[in-house]
Design a protein around this motif. Structure first.
Motif, PDB file in Angstrom:
ATOM      1  N   GLY A 121      -3.608  -7.837   1.594  1.00 52.66           N
ATOM      2  CA  GLY A 121      -3.010  -6.954   2.603  1.00 52.66           C
ATOM      3  C   GLY A 121      -3.122  -5.479   2.266  1.00 52.66           C
ATOM      4  N   PRO A 122      -2.693  -5.046   1.056  1.00 49.70           N
ATOM      5  CA  PRO A 122      -2.831  -3.626   0.710  1.00 49.70           C
ATOM      6  C   PRO A 122      -4.297  -3.192   0.632  1.00 49.70           C
ATOM      7  CG  PRO A 122      -2.089  -4.904  -1.194  1.00 49.70           C
ATOM      8  CD  PRO A 122      -1.992  -5.799   0.003  1.00 49.70           C
ATOM      9  N   THR A 123      -5.178  -4.117   0.287  1.00 48.72           N
ATOM     10  CA  THR A 123      -6.604  -3.796   0.261  1.00 48.72           C
ATOM     11  C   THR A 123      -7.087  -3.436   1.655  1.00 48.72           C
ATOM     12  OG1 THR A 123      -6.936  -5.307  -1.594  1.00 48.72           O
ATOM     13  CG2 THR A 123      -8.883  -4.686  -0.326  1.00 48.72           C
ATOM     14  N   ILE A 124      -6.704  -4.219   2.643  1.00 48.82           N
ATOM     15  CA  ILE A 124      -7.067  -3.912   4.030  1.00 48.82           C
ATOM     16  C   ILE A 124      -6.422  -2.603   4.469  1.00 48.82           C
ATOM     17  CG2 ILE A 124      -6.894  -4.688   6.431  1.00 48.82           C
ATOM     18  CD1 ILE A 124      -8.949  -6.213   4.745  1.00 48.82           C
ATOM     19  N   GLY A 125      -5.202  -2.355   4.012  1.00 45.17           N
ATOM     20  CA  GLY A 125      -4.552  -1.079   4.319  1.00 45.17           C
ATOM     21  C   GLY A 125      -5.358   0.097   3.820  1.00 45.17           C
ATOM     22  N   TYR A 184       0.838  -1.212   0.000  1.00 43.04           N
ATOM     23  CA  TYR A 184       0.000   0.000   0.000  1.00 43.04           C
ATOM     24  C   TYR A 184       0.866   1.254   0.000  1.00 43.04           C
ATOM     25  CZ  TYR A 184      -3.466   3.431   1.607  1.00 43.04           C
ATOM     26  OH  TYR A 184      -4.277   4.532   1.724  1.00 43.04           O
ATOM     27  N   TYR A 185       1.855   1.269   0.880  1.00 42.34           N
ATOM     28  CA  TYR A 185       2.678   2.464   1.014  1.00 42.34           C
ATOM     29  C   TYR A 185       3.665   2.645  -0.140  1.00 42.34           C
ATOM     30  CZ  TYR A 185       0.943   4.275   5.391  1.00 42.34           C
ATOM     31  OH  TYR A 185       0.147   4.851   6.338  1.00 42.34           O
ATOM     32  N   GLU A 186       4.025   1.579  -0.821  1.00 42.00           N
ATOM     33  CA  GLU A 186       4.924   1.784  -1.960  1.00 42.00           C
ATOM     34  C   GLU A 186       4.237   2.658  -3.007  1.00 42.00           C
ATOM     35  OE1 GLU A 186       5.296  -1.552  -5.212  1.00 42.00           O
ATOM     36  OE2 GLU A 186       5.029  -2.560  -3.280  1.00 42.00           O
ATOM     37  N   TYR A 187       2.927   2.458  -3.205  1.00 42.22           N
ATOM     38  CA  TYR A 187       2.200   3.278  -4.175  1.00 42.22           C
ATOM     39  C   TYR A 187       1.965   4.692  -3.638  1.00 42.22           C
ATOM     40  CZ  TYR A 187       1.284  -1.397  -5.990  1.00 42.22           C
ATOM     41  OH  TYR A 187       1.425  -2.673  -6.455  1.00 42.22           O
ATOM     42  N   ILE A 188       1.660   4.805  -2.351  1.00 40.22           N
ATOM     43  CA  ILE A 188       1.450   6.123  -1.753  1.00 40.22           C
ATOM     44  C   ILE A 188       2.746   6.933  -1.813  1.00 40.22           C
ATOM     45  CG2 ILE A 188       0.898   7.338   0.383  1.00 40.22           C
ATOM     46  CD1 ILE A 188      -1.502   5.925  -0.962  1.00 40.22           C
ATOM     47  N   ILE A 189       3.855   6.305  -1.471  1.00 40.72           N
ATOM     48  CA  ILE A 189       5.149   6.995  -1.486  1.00 40.72           C
ATOM     49  C   ILE A 189       5.530   7.396  -2.909  1.00 40.72           C
ATOM     50  CG2 ILE A 189       7.642   6.678  -1.128  1.00 40.72           C
ATOM     51  CD1 ILE A 189       6.809   4.853   1.290  1.00 40.72           C
ATOM     52  N   VAL A 229      -4.182   0.196  18.828  1.00 37.90           N
ATOM     53  CA  VAL A 229      -3.675   1.460  18.286  1.00 37.90           C
ATOM     54  C   VAL A 229      -4.566   1.925  17.132  1.00 37.90           C
ATOM     55  CG1 VAL A 229      -1.750   2.546  17.064  1.00 37.90           C
ATOM     56  CG2 VAL A 229      -1.303   1.031  19.001  1.00 37.90           C
ATOM     57  N   CYS A 230      -4.942   1.005  16.260  1.00 42.73           N
ATOM     58  CA  CYS A 230      -5.809   1.385  15.139  1.00 42.73           C
ATOM     59  C   CYS A 230      -7.140   1.944  15.640  1.00 42.73           C
ATOM     60  CB  CYS A 230      -6.067   0.173  14.239  1.00 42.73           C
ATOM     61  SG  CYS A 230      -4.623  -0.376  13.305  1.00 42.73           S
ATOM     62  N   GLU A 231      -7.717   1.310  16.645  1.00 45.31           N
ATOM     63  CA  GLU A 231      -8.993   1.776  17.171  1.00 45.31           C
ATOM     64  C   GLU A 231      -8.833   3.080  17.938  1.00 45.31           C
ATOM     65  OE1 GLU A 231     -10.375  -1.677  19.287  1.00 45.31           O
ATOM     66  OE2 GLU A 231     -11.413  -2.451  17.500  1.00 45.31           O
ATOM     67  N   GLN A 232      -7.676   3.269  18.538  1.00 49.30           N
ATOM     68  CA  GLN A 232      -7.385   4.533  19.218  1.00 49.30           C
ATOM     69  C   GLN A 232      -7.460   5.701  18.230  1.00 49.30           C
ATOM     70  OE1 GLN A 232      -3.600   4.661  21.343  1.00 49.30           O
ATOM     71  NE2 GLN A 232      -3.282   6.774  20.691  1.00 49.30           N
ATOM     72  N   TYR A 233      -6.879   5.514  17.058  1.00 49.49           N
ATOM     73  CA  TYR A 233      -6.881   6.586  16.061  1.00 49.49           C
ATOM     74  C   TYR A 233      -8.197   6.649  15.289  1.00 49.49           C
ATOM     75  CZ  TYR A 233      -2.106   7.919  16.898  1.00 49.49           C
ATOM     76  OH  TYR A 233      -0.966   8.401  17.502  1.00 49.49           O
ATOM     77  N   SER A 234      -8.885   5.528  15.171  1.00 47.54           N
ATOM     78  CA  SER A 234     -10.175   5.519  14.504  1.00 47.54           C
ATOM     79  C   SER A 234     -11.270   6.130  15.376  1.00 47.54           C
ATOM     80  CB  SER A 234     -10.563   4.088  14.126  1.00 47.54           C
ATOM     81  OG  SER A 234     -11.863   4.027  13.622  1.00 47.54           O
ATOM     82  N   GLY A 235     -11.136   5.926  16.691  1.00 47.22           N
ATOM     83  CA  GLY A 235     -12.163   6.424  17.599  1.00 47.22           C
ATOM     84  C   GLY A 235     -13.369   5.511  17.675  1.00 47.22           C
ATOM     85  N   LYS A 236     -13.317   4.387  16.970  1.00 50.39           N
ATOM     86  CA  LYS A 236     -14.420   3.439  16.952  1.00 50.39           C
ATOM     87  C   LYS A 236     -13.863   2.015  16.847  1.00 50.39           C
ATOM     88  CE  LYS A 236     -17.761   6.459  14.598  1.00 50.39           C
ATOM     89  NZ  LYS A 236     -18.645   6.589  13.400  1.00 50.39           N
ATOM     90  N   PRO A 237     -14.647   1.019  17.276  1.00 50.44           N
ATOM     91  CA  PRO A 237     -14.220  -0.366  17.086  1.00 50.44           C
ATOM     92  C   PRO A 237     -14.078  -0.686  15.603  1.00 50.44           C
ATOM     93  CG  PRO A 237     -16.016  -0.226  18.673  1.00 50.44           C
ATOM     94  CD  PRO A 237     -15.909   1.121  18.035  1.00 50.44           C
ATOM     95  N   SER A 290      -5.138   9.367  10.191  1.00 51.82           N
ATOM     96  CA  SER A 290      -5.020   8.430   9.069  1.00 51.82           C
ATOM     97  C   SER A 290      -4.175   7.233   9.463  1.00 51.82           C
ATOM     98  CB  SER A 290      -4.395   9.131   7.865  1.00 51.82           C
ATOM     99  OG  SER A 290      -3.020   9.401   8.109  1.00 51.82           O
ATOM    100  N   LEU A 291      -3.990   6.330   8.512  1.00 51.78           N
ATOM    101  CA  LEU A 291      -3.106   5.191   8.739  1.00 51.78           C
ATOM    102  C   LEU A 291      -1.667   5.659   8.970  1.00 51.78           C
ATOM    103  CD1 LEU A 291      -2.961   2.093   8.881  1.00 51.78           C
ATOM    104  CD2 LEU A 291      -2.560   2.062   6.416  1.00 51.78           C
ATOM    105  N   ASP A 292      -1.298   6.795   8.411  1.00 45.66           N
ATOM    106  CA  ASP A 292       0.036   7.358   8.664  1.00 45.66           C
ATOM    107  C   ASP A 292       0.269   7.554  10.157  1.00 45.66           C
ATOM    108  OD1 ASP A 292       0.116   7.480   5.935  1.00 45.66           O
ATOM    109  OD2 ASP A 292       0.189   9.664   5.806  1.00 45.66           O
ATOM    110  N   ASP A 293      -0.757   8.038  10.862  1.00 46.81           N
ATOM    111  CA  ASP A 293      -0.625   8.263  12.309  1.00 46.81           C
ATOM    112  C   ASP A 293      -0.433   6.945  13.042  1.00 46.81           C
ATOM    113  OD1 ASP A 293      -1.213  11.266  12.699  1.00 46.81           O
ATOM    114  OD2 ASP A 293      -2.878  10.609  11.440  1.00 46.81           O
TER     115      ASP A 293
END
Length: 526
Positions: A402-406, A334-339, A450-458, A422-425
């Motif tokens: 994997g990148p799809t879930i990302g 996922y990040y190779e394309y974003i970068i 950590v993901c839920e912490q930044y998402s604010g939701k389950p 975002s996922l960056d955080d």
């Protein structure tokens, strides 16, 4: 790790992270270990290895050779290539030894506090994870050649490389010990094992960027535009730093070998095969190569530093299982394309096309009905090179799902926080909290926390997509980013031996809201 191999992994962390190694916690006295490797007759494919040990404190010494390479999830059984093993005291008298296991040599040194070990290694495997030597070059993977003391991975080691007399260059991420160009030093064997060495007459380019030093070794530089290529590498690294906000090394080495397949990430280097020249037949070929380089480069953050807790400290003697390679490998795709997009080397629509291809590959694979993403990670030790007749019908690649879930996770976090997080955080937090602060990897529970912490939701629905084969609600998540996906059936056809059932083309949502447009622009810049 090895993105070019579909069921492989394009991962040994060696700075202070490894001070937590279970082996290093044991009390032991440091032993002087000085290795030398000589290439006398490269056409024979043999390496001549000598190990001088001093300050030994035990009457019995055990030496072990790893049986696998981190990032390459396959038992390689490299001890089979060790021949003519012998042990000599300082007078040249032979010392008794025996094998305890396939990769453990037991030396009965008695009161002798120093001795010399000699052996030869047959290096004839052309692979990013194994060693190879021929008349033109040598590629050394230290973990396939050099033994470590039992329970002493933290022991320092020096290596002298005696080149074949027709070769002039050594490319490696290892630090030089003093002024000699052929003597190297590692603080411990995790560092040593994670530092491949390429020896030959490759083209070498040294440059600096943002205060760091780089070396570039290219075995087949035909067609290379040095200024343009180095400029593109700098763009990739700058875009990565902009996301992660850290540069976790002082020097980094790019090792680009002759024509072949695959690549492998290392903490301060990457070793990859090329197509044998830089005369790209099309722009897309060059772009795909840069994607590949970017993938391996981002691994130094994601899997080397940010890593499932099972992936370091390593047990080099057996498989190391984790259900989280979809994060290590999939998120890196996922990040190779974003970068690449942030570096100006891909358009946002091109990046989205690559991700669409991942969705298409996963969804139109029969294995998607039988294997979960978590299982694909855990069972990679069975499926790394699974060429059984039923493989395509029963297994999936975490490089696809994997990148799809990302992407879905990134969209979910942005939607829940009005595009403030975002996922960056998530990636930065994992890096700073677990790698930098706690000096370890994360557990599966900690990752989701950590993901839920930044998402604010389950994130129960996305977890379900990881742990089951339940059908993904793409429309729901893509809509968050002002996107839509075509799920209508298409005429079945055979493309790369896969029967296409749906095209999965992703396009812009015509009536997107302000927030949806902001999210789409934040990720894909259109």
């Amino acid at each position: 790790m090895i993105k070019a191999l579909k069921f492989c992994s394009f991962l040994a962390i060696y700075l202070f992270v490894f001070t937590s190694n279970a082996e290093t916690k044991l009390s032991y006295k440091e032993v002087k270990m000085n290795y030398s490797v000589s290439i006398v007759d490269p056409e024979s494919h043999y390496l001549e290895v000598t190990l001088n040990l001093e300050d030994l404190h035990s009457k019995t010494t055990k030496l072990l050779l790893p049986v696998w390479t981190p990032g390459y999830y396959l038992i390689l059984d490299t001890p089979r290539y060790i021949v003519d093993f012998e042990v000599l005291d300082h007078n040249g008298k032979k010392i008794i030894w025996k094998k305890e296991t396939k990769n453990c040599w037991v030396i009965e040194n008695g009161d002798k506090t120093k001795f010399t070990v000699k052996y030869r290694v047959f290096a004839n495997k052309k692979s990013v994870a194994e060693s190879y030597v021929d008349a033109e070059k040598a590629f050394l993977m230290p973990n396939t050649i050099f033994m470590h003391l039992e329970n002493a991975i933290a022991n320092p080691v020096t290596l002298t490389v005696n080149k074949y007399d027709k070769w002039s260059k050594i490319s490696t991420g290892l630090k030089r010990a003093g002024e000699k160009e052929n003597v190297f030093f590692a603080n411990n064997f995790d560092v040593f094992y994670d530092s491949p060495i390429y020896i030959g007459n490759q083209k070498t380019i040294d440059f600096t960027h943002e205060g760091k030093s780089y070396s570039l070794g290219i075995a087949t530089p035909k067609g290379l535009n040095e200024e343009s290529f180095v400029g593109d590498l700098k763009k990739i690294m700058s875009a990565t730093t902009a996301i992660m906000q850290k540069i976790p090394y002082d020097n980094y080495s790019y090792i680009m070998m002759e024509a072949g397949g695959g690549g492998l990430e290392h903490w301060n280097s990457q070793a990859i095969f090329t197509k044998g020249s830089f005369d790209s037949s099309s722009t897309i070929d060059y772009t795909n190569f840069l994607n590949f380089v970017t993938h391996e480069y981002f691994h130094l953050y994601n899997v080397k530093a940010i890593r499932p807790i099972e992936l370091g400290p390593f047990d080099y003697n057996k498989e190391n299982y984790t259900t989280m390679l979809w994060v290590s490998e999939g998120f890196t795709v996922y990040y190779e394309y974003i970068i690449m997009m942030k570096a100006g080397l891909l358009t946002g629509k091109d990046a989205l096309k690559y991700l669409t291809n991942s969705i298409r590959s996963y969804e139109n694979a029969e294995g998607s009905k039988h294997m979960s993403l978590a299982q694909s990670s855990f069972d990679i030790w069975l499926n790394f090179f699974n060429h059984e007749s039923n493989a395509k019908q029963t297994i999936i690649s975490y490089y696809d799902k994997g990148p799809t879930i990302g992407l879905l996770l990134d969209l979910e976090i942005r939607n829940n926080t009005s595009n403030q997080k975002s996922l960056d955080d998530v990636m930065r937090f994992l890096y700073n909290e677990f790698y930098m602060k706690k000096q370890r990897g994360f557990t599966e529970a900690e990752f989701w926390s950590v993901c839920e912490q930044y998402s604010g939701k389950p994130l129960d629905e996305i977890k379900k997509y990881v742990n089951t084969v339940e059908e993904i609600d793409y429309q729901k998540y893509l809509k968050y980013g002002g996107l839509q996906i075509d799920l209508s059936p298409v005429t079945p056809g055979n493309i790369k031996n896969k029967v296409i059932e749906k095209d999965f083309t992703i396009t812009a949502l015509p009536d997107a809201t302000k927030l949806q447009l902001e999210i789409r622009k934040s990720i894909f810049e259109f």
